[in-house]
Design an enzyme around this catalytic site. Structure first.
Site, PDB file in Angstrom:
ATOM      1  N   LYS A  58      -5.216 -10.072  -7.317  1.00 46.88           N
ATOM      2  CA  LYS A  58      -6.383 -10.124  -6.442  1.00 46.88           C
ATOM      3  C   LYS A  58      -7.465  -9.152  -6.923  1.00 46.88           C
ATOM      4  O   LYS A  58      -7.128  -8.045  -7.362  1.00 46.88           O
ATOM      5  CB  LYS A  58      -5.912  -9.730  -5.024  1.00 46.88           C
ATOM      6  CG  LYS A  58      -6.871 -10.003  -3.917  1.00 46.88           C
ATOM      7  CD  LYS A  58      -6.275  -9.578  -2.582  1.00 46.88           C
ATOM      8  CE  LYS A  58      -6.185  -8.074  -2.464  1.00 46.88           C
ATOM      9  NZ  LYS A  58      -5.889  -7.596  -1.111  1.00 46.88           N
ATOM     10  N   LYS A  93     -10.545  -3.162  -4.710  1.00 44.07           N
ATOM     11  CA  LYS A  93     -11.222  -1.866  -4.877  1.00 44.07           C
ATOM     12  C   LYS A  93     -10.334  -0.888  -5.625  1.00 44.07           C
ATOM     13  O   LYS A  93     -10.804   0.052  -6.238  1.00 44.07           O
ATOM     14  CB  LYS A  93     -11.487  -1.234  -3.501  1.00 44.07           C
ATOM     15  CG  LYS A  93     -12.519  -1.925  -2.660  1.00 44.07           C
ATOM     16  CD  LYS A  93     -12.542  -1.337  -1.240  1.00 44.07           C
ATOM     17  CE  LYS A  93     -13.273  -2.275  -0.296  1.00 44.07           C
ATOM     18  NZ  LYS A  93     -13.237  -1.902   1.101  1.00 44.07           N
ATOM     19  N   LYS A 117       0.825  -1.216   0.000  1.00 44.46           N
ATOM     20  CA  LYS A 117       0.000   0.000   0.000  1.00 44.46           C
ATOM     21  C   LYS A 117       0.853   1.258   0.000  1.00 44.46           C
ATOM     22  O   LYS A 117       0.484   2.260  -0.603  1.00 44.46           O
ATOM     23  CB  LYS A 117      -0.942   0.007   1.207  1.00 44.46           C
ATOM     24  CG  LYS A 117      -2.110  -0.942   1.051  1.00 44.46           C
ATOM     25  CD  LYS A 117      -3.212  -0.639   2.041  1.00 44.46           C
ATOM     26  CE  LYS A 117      -4.366  -1.609   1.909  1.00 44.46           C
ATOM     27  NZ  LYS A 117      -5.330  -1.487   2.994  1.00 44.46           N
TER      28      LYS A 117
END
Ligand code: TYM
Length: 354
Positions: free
Chosen positions: A208, A211, A116
């Site tokens: 994966k 969002k 992230k």
């Protein structure tokens, strides 16, 4: 080891559209857990959401939308406790105590932070780095024994177990002296499994479903209508081979494996059972069957979400009721933690003065 009553906890971030991965890997399983003879707590983790920038007005809407998704999927706010994290101050309070238990070396190994934060790590918030410690506090504020999550949360749950273990060891004498036996926190069991523990992108079976993927075609959102769902499945990447008749034949075929896994999770069956019906079939036959199943399963949820989000007052009342019930449990844990750690609490100290 002390005996702990079974208690289920899990959380979902209000950071944008919920997708099929969140539903099959987490929310659908939350609903199934309600039928176990255990108290379930399902939390909209808004404190986690602000570890990356969130527009305040949008955040408020997203908190209500995730709550609506919980309810629309079948979580019963009477049987389960449905609430948002920021209404229960004990989460942040316990996170501070755990900040002093967790080691820098443990957090430095967290792969999700690395993903992230990306290359610009210096510019990531301290909250993003500390995210897994807050997650441990969420779970252990209720001394939860079971946590249903998708596979991407495995490392965070291992950290939760390490924190519980170290707390139990560091404070063993005090834990016993305060009448909690040989362990205060349970060593939480992650519940990761089923055919959809890791739902992959519809555009790339090695990534994966997420969002944050810039392509909306990579995921099915819980708010998508029937046409959008069917179209995204029609366009999903596949290979030219027909489906195999054995699960072993899905190896090295990530897109086929993903679509079979999605079918299995939606139908509540195994991959083997899907291949018993569709082994040898071309994608031109399998995709329409999958689209039909996805539309029948998801369209009612989207409809119910629309109905519920039209009445924010009702959602806010559900969250207020859930938060009050959650706080009753978490406050007991924090009182005990304060005694164990050696803080002077307002209750006993007032009694001492009198
Ligand atoms: P979040 O909001 O990113 O994801 C919510 C849940 O959805 C699962 N999930 C998936 N499962 C299968 N396939 C996918 N592609 C997929 N993408 C997401 C996640 O594993 C998760 O179960 N850190 C948590 C939120 C959290 C939490 C907690 C969870 C905060 N405190 C305490 C459990 C217990 C998260 O990232 O959620």
């Amino acid at each position: 080891m002390a005996a702990f009553t079974e208690l289920v906890f899990s959380g979902v971030q209000p950071t944008g559209n919920l997708h099929l991965g969140n539903y099959l890997g987490a929310v659908k399983r939350f609903v199934e857990m309600q039928d176990r003879d255990a108290q379930c707590l399902y939390c909209v983790v808004d404190l986690h959401a602000i570890t990356v920038w969130q527009d305040p007005e949008a955040l408020r809407g997203q908190i209500r939308e995730v709550t609506a998704a919980f309810l629309a999927a079948g979580i019963d706010p009477k049987r389960s406790i449905v609430f948002n994290q920021s209404q229960v101050p004990q989460h942040a309070e316990l996170a501070w105590v755990f900040n002093c238990v967790a080691r820098l070396g443990w957090l430095n190994r967290m792969t999700q932070f690395k993903e992230k934060a990306g290359k610009d790590r210096e510019n990531a918030s301290i909250g993003l780095y500390d995210y897994p410690v807050l997650m441990a506090a969420d779970i252990l504020a209720y001394r939860a024994t079971h946590v249903p999550v998708g596979e991407d949360q495995k490392q965070h749950l291992e950290l939760t177990r390490d924190i519980a273990q170290k707390f139990n060891t560091d404070f063993a004498g005090s834990i016993a002296a305060h009448g909690h036996g040989d362990a205060f926190f349970p060593i939480t069991e992650p519940l990761i499994g089923g055919p959809a523990a890791r739902v992959m992108s519809l555009r790339d079976g090695t990534k994966k479903m997420s969002k944050s993927d810039p392509s909306d075609n990579s995921r099915i959102n819980l708010t998508d209508d029937a046409d959008a769902i069917a179209q995204k499945i029609r366009r999903a990447k596949t290979d030219p081979e027909p489906l195999p008749s054995e699960v072993a034949g899905l190896k090295e075929r990530p897109e086929a494996d993903n679509l079979v896994g999605i079918y299995a999770a939606l139908a509540g069956i195994t991959r083997e059972e899907v291949l018993r019906d569709f082994g040898g079939a071309q994608f031109s036959a399998f995709k329409p069957a999958l689209a039909d199943l996805a539309v029948t399963s998801l369209a009612p949820i989207a409809g119910e979400m629309r109905r519920l989000t039209a009445d924010p007052g009702h959602i806010d009342a559900v969250l207020a009721d859930g938060s009050a019930r959650a706080e009753t449990i978490a406050a007991q844990t924090l009182d005990a933690v304060k005694d164990i750690v050696g803080f002077v609490r307002r209750g006993p100290s007032l009694q001492a003065v009198r």
